[in-house]
Design a protein around this motif. Structure first.
Motif, PDB file in Angstrom:
ATOM      1  N   MET A   1     105.402 160.775-109.469  1.00 62.85           N
ATOM      2  CA  MET A   1     105.895 160.016-110.161  1.00 62.85           C
ATOM      3  C   MET A   1     105.125 158.024-109.100  1.00 62.85           C
ATOM      4  O   MET A   1     105.542 157.402-109.707  1.00 62.85           O
ATOM      5  N   ASP A   2     105.009 158.941-107.745  1.00 62.05           N
ATOM      6  CA  ASP A   2     104.530 157.709-107.289  1.00 62.05           C
ATOM      7  C   ASP A   2     102.739 157.359-107.391  1.00 62.05           C
ATOM      8  O   ASP A   2     103.011 156.406-106.974  1.00 62.05           O
TER       9      ASP A   2
ATOM     10  N   ILE B   1     101.929 157.600-110.537  1.00 62.94           N
ATOM     11  CA  ILE B   1     101.718 156.801-112.040  1.00 62.94           C
ATOM     12  C   ILE B   1     102.836 155.304-111.564  1.00 62.94           C
ATOM     13  O   ILE B   1     102.727 154.309-112.867  1.00 62.94           O
ATOM     14  N   GLY B   2     103.724 155.195-110.557  1.00 66.54           N
ATOM     15  CA  GLY B   2     104.262 154.030-110.308  1.00 66.54           C
ATOM     16  C   GLY B   2     103.884 153.060-109.341  1.00 66.54           C
ATOM     17  O   GLY B   2     104.075 152.410-110.035  1.00 66.54           O
ATOM     18  N   GLY B   3     102.704 153.010-108.715  1.00 71.06           N
ATOM     19  CA  GLY B   3     101.322 152.747-108.197  1.00 71.06           C
ATOM     20  C   GLY B   3     100.789 151.793-109.273  1.00 71.06           C
ATOM     21  O   GLY B   3     100.266 150.926-109.044  1.00 71.06           O
TER      22      GLY B   3
ATOM     23  N   ALA C   1     102.002 151.925-112.278  1.00 71.21           N
ATOM     24  CA  ALA C   1     102.676 150.747-112.936  1.00 71.21           C
ATOM     25  C   ALA C   1     103.269 149.009-112.439  1.00 71.21           C
ATOM     26  O   ALA C   1     103.133 147.933-113.234  1.00 71.21           O
ATOM     27  N   ALA C   2     103.257 149.605-110.832  1.00 72.17           N
ATOM     28  CA  ALA C   2     102.927 148.462-110.105  1.00 72.17           C
ATOM     29  C   ALA C   2     102.167 147.274-110.532  1.00 72.17           C
ATOM     30  O   ALA C   2     102.519 145.936-110.106  1.00 72.17           O
ATOM     31  N   LYS C   3     101.042 148.106-110.915  1.00 73.48           N
ATOM     32  CA  LYS C   3      99.928 146.624-110.921  1.00 73.48           C
ATOM     33  C   LYS C   3      99.988 145.730-111.952  1.00 73.48           C
ATOM     34  O   LYS C   3      99.008 145.291-112.729  1.00 73.48           O
ATOM     35  N   GLY C   4     101.679 146.494-113.145  1.00 74.12           N
ATOM     36  CA  GLY C   4     101.108 145.567-114.530  1.00 74.12           C
ATOM     37  C   GLY C   4      99.716 146.608-115.791  1.00 74.12           C
ATOM     38  O   GLY C   4     100.360 146.464-116.857  1.00 74.12           O
TER      39      GLY C   4
ATOM     40  N   LEU D   1     100.538 150.099-116.754  1.00 71.87           N
ATOM     41  CA  LEU D   1     101.118 150.852-117.469  1.00 71.87           C
ATOM     42  C   LEU D   1     101.021 150.996-118.917  1.00 71.87           C
ATOM     43  O   LEU D   1     102.718 150.147-119.364  1.00 71.87           O
TER      44      LEU D   1
END
Lengths: 409, 113
Positions: free
Chosen positions: B31-32, B34-36, B38-41, B43
């Motif tokens: 999750m960390d 994939i979240g990283g 996603a946080a860059k937009g 994903l």
């Protein structure tokens, strides 16, 4: 309640109800007639009550007058007779006051139907917000302009165009068919969410108007929970989110009306009743399969109602942001995730992740970098905060960045 | 920006039986990571984990379980990301938890239809 306060109070609560019932009765094309009759009803109250005294049942008085005015209007207006009366709902021949059904049940239903009509995908989002404030919340054009930081002319134009669109698209004031309700609710919830945010994040220092917007958003969302067809988990999740946020209202501003950051808030000012209400909605939201952004955001907001900084709290918030970003990316969520990462795992890991974000036009990006570097590298922290200051648009943001710069030295 | 499919492969025979707590830790690593992204937009789709077994259909209506028995690394999941080029996609993949579990990430640019 004395007379001077009673009429504005009733206006706020009853204008939308009367307008919704009449507009449903007349059809969307005549929404302005409905608004006018509701307005004239209050004018009549203002003219009559000071001389004759407040009636025993003020609301009943308003409903009777509104129904009579509607009836007179229908009877008098020949144009209306020719063009509209034939199209009147339920195809009844005779139009009389009994047809104007201002019973509690029909009021609630009419408001729900109106909410769906206004939040129709054909209407632009910002116009939906304006229409909801006007038609369902009884705000005047001035108040709407004030609340949305716009001017009267712009709002008038926006509402006018939106009403034209409602007419042109021939949108029916009714609940969507059962199969479409969930999809249509998405638009309704987005509008209520934005309405709430307008109030919660508004730059205006007018406390009243900001709280009003949030309260109205909560009221309209609550309306959705009162009907079986619309009481879905996502609605409850949104309500939970709103309650948790609204619980911090009193703590968010200092005596000068300036923003108090979360970490500096006096939690004894947090409204525990609203928090409890939010927990109730969260429980109601957790049935069903679909995990919406409102569920995740409500979860994040829930952890923020616990002031104490524990590793558990920030780990949970971090994981919720990880999920939120997968559902819907936004720069704010990306920055908040990185802040949570710093709290949960330490600043070094957060700096690595923050530097990957490269949100180089976003003042909050540099504010976050400045904060992360505050203990490690003063010069770097200062240069990031200076950069943030040069990009910041609002007075409140510049003020909070300056505070951080002061804390550095 | 181009789209790249990330395919996570690992040797399922070496995956240890995890306690609930260990499984939660592994989940958190994913999750960390994939979240990283996603946080860059960047994903496009989280994709999914895949079950270790499946069915393969070949012409002539031949259905087999597998084909994994003779292949060590099986496809364990996939995601779809956006990146400027292979270099950036590789940088993203570098943090993937599967690499610390003896697995690999296969990166394939989407070719379009």
């Amino acid at each position: 309640m004395d007379q001077s306060a009673l009429i504005p109070h009733l206006f706020r609560t009853e204008f939308g109800r009367i307008t919704s019932v009449l507009a449903w009765r007349f059809g969307i094309a005549h929404i302005e007639v409905a608004e006018d009759i509701a307005g004239e009803t209050f004018l009549a109250a203002m003219e009559t009550w000071p001389y004759k005294g407040i009636p025993d049942n003020p609301t009943g008085w308003l409903y009777t007058v509104a129904a009579n005015k509607a009836k007179n209007y229908l009877a008098r207006d020949t144009n209306f007779q020719k063009k509209i009366a034939p199209e009147l709902r339920r195809g009844e021949e005779a139009v009389n006051a009994q047809d104007i059904d201002l019973s509690p049940g029909n009021i609630k239903d009419s408001q729900l139907r109106m909410l769906f009509a206004i939040c129709h995908p054909a209407i632009p989002q910002e116009a939906q917000i304006g229409l909801a404030l006007r038609v369902l919340c009884g705000l005047g054009i001035d108040e709407i302009a004030h609340a949305l930081l716009s001017n009267k002319e712009t709002i008038n134009k926006r509402l006018h165009r939106a009403k034209e669109k409602l007419r042109d698209e021939d949108i029916v004031i009714d609940l969507p068919p059962a199969a479409e309700i969930e999809q249509r609710l998405d638009t309704v919830l987005t509008t209520l969410y934005l309405l709430f945010n307008e109030g919660y994040y508004s730059e205006t220092h007018d406390e009243m108007i900001r709280e009003d917007l949030c309260r109205e958003a909560i009221r309209l969302a609550s309306l959705l929970t009162e009907s079986e067809q619309t009481n879905i988990p996502a609605v409850n999740a949104l309500l939970a989110l709103m309650c948790f946020h609204a619980s911090r209202f009193a703590a968010r501003r200092d005596s000068e009306g300036d923003m108090v950051l979360y970490a500096d808030q006096d939690e004894s000012l947090w409204d525990q009743q609203l928090i409890a209400r939010g927990v109730g909605y969260i429980n109601a939201a957790s049935r069903g399969e679909r995990l919406t952004r409102y569920h995740v955001e409500a979860g994040i907001a829930y952890w923020h109602t616990i002031k104490e900084d524990t590793p558990e709290k920030w780990e949970n918030i971090l994981q919720l942001y990880n999920i939120l970003l997968q559902i819907q990316y936004s720069p704010v969520a990306a920055l908040n995730r990185t802040f949570a990462l710093a709290k949960a795992r330490g600043k070094e890991e957060a700096i690595t992740e923050a530097e990957k974000l490269q949100l180089t036009t976003n003042p909050y990006y540099y504010t976050l970098l400045g904060e992360l570097y505050a203990d490690q590298d003063h010069a770097k922290a200062r240069s990031y905060l200076d950069k943030a200051l040069s990009l910041a648009v609002t007075r409140a943001d510049r003020r909070s960045i300056r505070q951080k710069l002061d804390r550095l030295s | 920006m181009k789209e790249y499919l990330l395919l996570y492969r690992m040797d399922v025979t070496t995956v240890p039986n995890r306690t609930e707590e260990q499984a939660a830790q592994v989940m958190q690593l994913w999750m960390d990571w994939i979240g990283g992204i996603a946080a860059k937009g960047q994903l496009v789709s989280r994709g999914s984990r895949l079950e270790a077994t499946g069915r393969v259909l070949r012409s002539g209506n031949v259905v087999t379980n597998g084909p994994f028995t003779d292949i060590k690394e099986v496809l364990g999941g996939y995601s779809l990301v956006k990146a400027a080029d292979y270099d950036e996609a590789l940088q993203m993949a570098a943090g993937c938890p599967v690499l610390n579990m003896g697995g690999s990430v296969e990166i394939r640019e989407q070719a379009g239809m």
